[in-house]
Design an enzyme around this catalytic site. Structure first.
Site, PDB file in Angstrom:
ATOM      1  N   ARG A 134      66.414  17.317  21.997  1.00 17.12           N
ATOM      2  CA  ARG A 134      66.693  18.347  23.011  1.00 17.12           C
ATOM      3  C   ARG A 134      67.623  19.345  22.356  1.00 17.12           C
ATOM      4  O   ARG A 134      68.735  18.985  21.935  1.00 17.12           O
ATOM      5  CB  ARG A 134      67.324  17.742  24.256  1.00 17.12           C
ATOM      6  CG  ARG A 134      67.911  18.789  25.179  1.00 17.12           C
ATOM      7  CD  ARG A 134      68.311  18.266  26.527  1.00 17.12           C
ATOM      8  NE  ARG A 134      67.143  17.984  27.336  1.00 17.12           N
ATOM      9  CZ  ARG A 134      67.183  17.792  28.663  1.00 17.12           C
ATOM     10  NH1 ARG A 134      68.327  17.846  29.306  1.00 17.12           N
ATOM     11  NH2 ARG A 134      66.069  17.531  29.327  1.00 17.12           N
ATOM     12  N   HIS A 183      59.530  22.662  28.224  1.00 24.35           N
ATOM     13  CA  HIS A 183      59.941  21.301  28.613  1.00 24.35           C
ATOM     14  C   HIS A 183      58.671  20.482  28.907  1.00 24.35           C
ATOM     15  O   HIS A 183      58.392  20.112  30.047  1.00 24.35           O
ATOM     16  CB  HIS A 183      60.859  21.382  29.835  1.00 24.35           C
ATOM     17  CG  HIS A 183      61.631  20.135  30.115  1.00 24.35           C
ATOM     18  ND1 HIS A 183      61.617  19.024  29.287  1.00 24.35           N
ATOM     19  CD2 HIS A 183      62.466  19.809  31.149  1.00 24.35           C
ATOM     20  CE1 HIS A 183      62.396  18.089  29.801  1.00 24.35           C
ATOM     21  NE2 HIS A 183      62.910  18.525  30.925  1.00 24.35           N
ATOM     22  N   GLN A 185      58.563  17.015  30.923  1.00 23.85           N
ATOM     23  CA  GLN A 185      58.710  17.175  32.367  1.00 23.85           C
ATOM     24  C   GLN A 185      57.364  17.487  33.015  1.00 23.85           C
ATOM     25  O   GLN A 185      57.021  16.946  34.070  1.00 23.85           O
ATOM     26  CB  GLN A 185      59.704  18.310  32.658  1.00 23.85           C
ATOM     27  CG  GLN A 185      59.904  18.576  34.137  1.00 23.85           C
ATOM     28  CD  GLN A 185      60.662  17.457  34.835  1.00 23.85           C
ATOM     29  OE1 GLN A 185      61.724  17.068  34.390  1.00 23.85           O
ATOM     30  NE2 GLN A 185      60.121  16.952  35.941  1.00 23.85           N
ATOM     31  N   ASP A 240      63.330  25.915  39.949  1.00 23.16           N
ATOM     32  CA  ASP A 240      64.260  25.337  38.969  1.00 23.16           C
ATOM     33  C   ASP A 240      65.592  26.069  39.117  1.00 23.16           C
ATOM     34  O   ASP A 240      65.666  27.124  39.760  1.00 23.16           O
ATOM     35  CB  ASP A 240      63.672  25.511  37.547  1.00 23.16           C
ATOM     36  CG  ASP A 240      64.494  24.831  36.462  1.00 23.16           C
ATOM     37  OD1 ASP A 240      65.327  23.960  36.787  1.00 23.16           O
ATOM     38  OD2 ASP A 240      64.319  25.180  35.275  1.00 23.16           O
ATOM     39  N   CYS A 246      62.286  19.991  38.766  1.00 23.07           N
ATOM     40  CA  CYS A 246      62.522  19.088  37.631  1.00 23.07           C
ATOM     41  C   CYS A 246      63.868  18.377  37.740  1.00 23.07           C
ATOM     42  O   CYS A 246      64.055  17.320  37.142  1.00 23.07           O
ATOM     43  CB  CYS A 246      62.417  19.853  36.314  1.00 23.07           C
ATOM     44  SG  CYS A 246      63.661  21.141  36.116  1.00 23.07           S
ATOM     45  N   ARG A 256      59.040  10.573  35.171  1.00 25.66           N
ATOM     46  CA  ARG A 256      59.476  10.860  33.795  1.00 25.66           C
ATOM     47  C   ARG A 256      59.342   9.585  32.962  1.00 25.66           C
ATOM     48  O   ARG A 256      58.890   9.624  31.811  1.00 25.66           O
ATOM     49  CB  ARG A 256      60.942  11.344  33.766  1.00 25.66           C
ATOM     50  CG  ARG A 256      61.193  12.696  34.415  1.00 25.66           C
ATOM     51  CD  ARG A 256      60.494  13.817  33.685  1.00 25.66           C
ATOM     52  NE  ARG A 256      60.874  13.898  32.284  1.00 25.66           N
ATOM     53  CZ  ARG A 256      61.970  14.511  31.820  1.00 25.66           C
ATOM     54  NH1 ARG A 256      62.801  15.118  32.651  1.00 25.66           N
ATOM     55  NH2 ARG A 256      62.237  14.556  30.512  1.00 25.66           N
TER      56      ARG A 256
HETATM   57  N1   CP Z   1      64.651  17.337  34.287  1.00 25.68           N
HETATM   58  C1   CP Z   1      65.392  16.973  33.232  1.00 25.68           C
HETATM   59  O1   CP Z   1      64.988  17.110  32.090  1.00 25.68           O
HETATM   60  O2   CP Z   1      66.602  16.429  33.552  1.00 25.68           O
HETATM   61  P1   CP Z   1      67.771  16.107  32.538  1.00 25.68           P
HETATM   62  O3   CP Z   1      68.349  17.435  32.083  1.00 25.68           O
HETATM   63  O4   CP Z   1      68.751  15.319  33.349  1.00 25.68           O
HETATM   64  O5   CP Z   1      67.243  15.337  31.375  1.00 25.68           O
HETATM   65  N1  NVA Z   2      65.685  25.160  33.000  1.00 26.62           N
HETATM   66  C1  NVA Z   2      66.579  24.028  32.979  1.00 26.62           C
HETATM   67  C2  NVA Z   2      65.811  22.751  32.968  1.00 26.62           C
HETATM   68  C3  NVA Z   2      66.670  21.523  33.027  1.00 26.62           C
HETATM   69  C4  NVA Z   2      65.879  20.248  32.946  1.00 26.62           C
HETATM   70  C5  NVA Z   2      67.479  24.122  31.760  1.00 26.62           C
HETATM   71  O1  NVA Z   2      66.981  24.429  30.673  1.00 26.62           O
HETATM   72  O2  NVA Z   2      68.686  23.918  31.890  1.00 26.62           O
END
Ligand code: CP
Ligand code: NVA
Length: 301
Positions: free
Chosen positions: A103, A130, A133, A221, A260, A288
């Protein structure tokens, strides 16, 4: 050597591969063990350069349930924070791990990891996308609403990483997508151009009421993603895109609501929608785990 099975983005994999992964995840969810090599004794290394609850825990639990183990490197746990390159990190971690989840912010780092890794790489979110997700989201929609092909989905809010992955999904899983985004936070033109070239029914509208009218699924989101520094401006621009009970009522009577998570209640979504009859956000979060077990089995099996 066989080609490595990286899970990088939905636009970089074929529909039949994505369907195979979802089928694997669904079989594992039902308690069936798919035929194939087990992940017993295999190690998943996870690099988190941004915070996470769901991605981290679901991958860690998922690999354990498949017989393997996880090593998690948070933001301050590795030499990446002190300037060791992704390329060198990839070469080293490949000697210990059977797959790597990352990530990070810049999607170029994901590509660097792939270029120098000799084990499969999984995209656990970048500023661009992502995909893990979306696998859970498609699984969740289909559990509640049947096949997503031919359905219509509305996105309300920022033209961010999740919006981009929804566009990738619309192409790969053959559904219509209406995106209501402010012009100032628009979807990258290259992504819309790709969807158009693929012949997808993906449209950007500026009015969220128009986007949600008669759709099968409403998605939103956070207004401020990890790494965004212009929170005040985003709140001002995105306020008209909130998913509330009045807006949700414009969708089909049996429409679903997904997010998400993490949600910012009272901002992009109200309590009435999050906790209301249309919401499947907890199943979505659970999936997930199941969808990613499918990804792990496909990448590492
Ligand atoms: N939706 C998602 O990826 O959540 P986290 O940021 O908690 O991993
Ligand atoms: N758009 C959000 C998604 C989190 C899972 C971010 O990137 O913070």
């Amino acid at each position: 050597m066989a080609e490595l099975r990286h899970f990088l983005d939905l636009d970089r994999l074929e529909t039949k591969t994505l369907r195979h992964i979802l089928d694997l995840g669904a079989a594992l969810k039902r308690g069936e063990v798919p035929v194939g090599p087990s992940l017993s004794g295999k190690t998943l290394v996870m690099i988190f350069e941004k915070p996470s609850t769901r991605t981290r825990v679901s991958f860690e639990v998922g690999i354990q349930q498949l017989g393997g183990r996880a090593v998690v490197l948070g933001e301050n746990d590795s030499q990446l924070g002190r300037g060791e390159t992704i390329a060198d990190t990839a070469r080293v971690l490949s000697r210990y791990a059977d797959a790597i989840v990352i990530r990070t912010d810049d999607p170029k780092k994901l590509d660097d990891l792939v270029a120098y890794s000799s084990v499969p790489v999984i995209n656990g979110l970048t500023d661009h996308s992502h995909p893990c997700q979306l696998m859970a989201d498609i699984m969740t929609f289909e559990e509640h609403g049947g096949p997503i092909a031919g359905k219509t989905v509305a996105w309300c809010g920022d033209g961010n990483n999740m919006a981009i992955s929804w566009i990738h999904a619309a192409v790969r899983f053959d559904f219509s997508l209406r995106l209501a985004c402010p012009k100032e936070l628009d979807i990258p033109p290259a992504v819309l151009g790709w969807a158009k070239d693929e012949g997808a029914d993906v449209k950007v509208v500026r009015d969220a009421d128009v986007a949600v009218a008669n759709v099968d699924l409403v998605v939103t989101d956070t207004w401020v993603s990890m790494g965004d520094t212009d929170a005040e401006k985003r709140h001002r621009l995105l306020k008209p895109f909130q998913v509330n009970a009045r807006r949700m009522a414009l969708a089909k009577p049996d429409a679903l609501f997904m997010h998400c998570l993490p949600a910012h209640r009272g901002e992009e979504v109200t309590d009435a929608v999050m906790d209301g009859v249309h919401s499947v956000v907890w199943d979505e979060a659970e999936n997930r785990l199941h969808a990613q077990k499918g990804i792990l089995a496909w990448c590492m099996g």
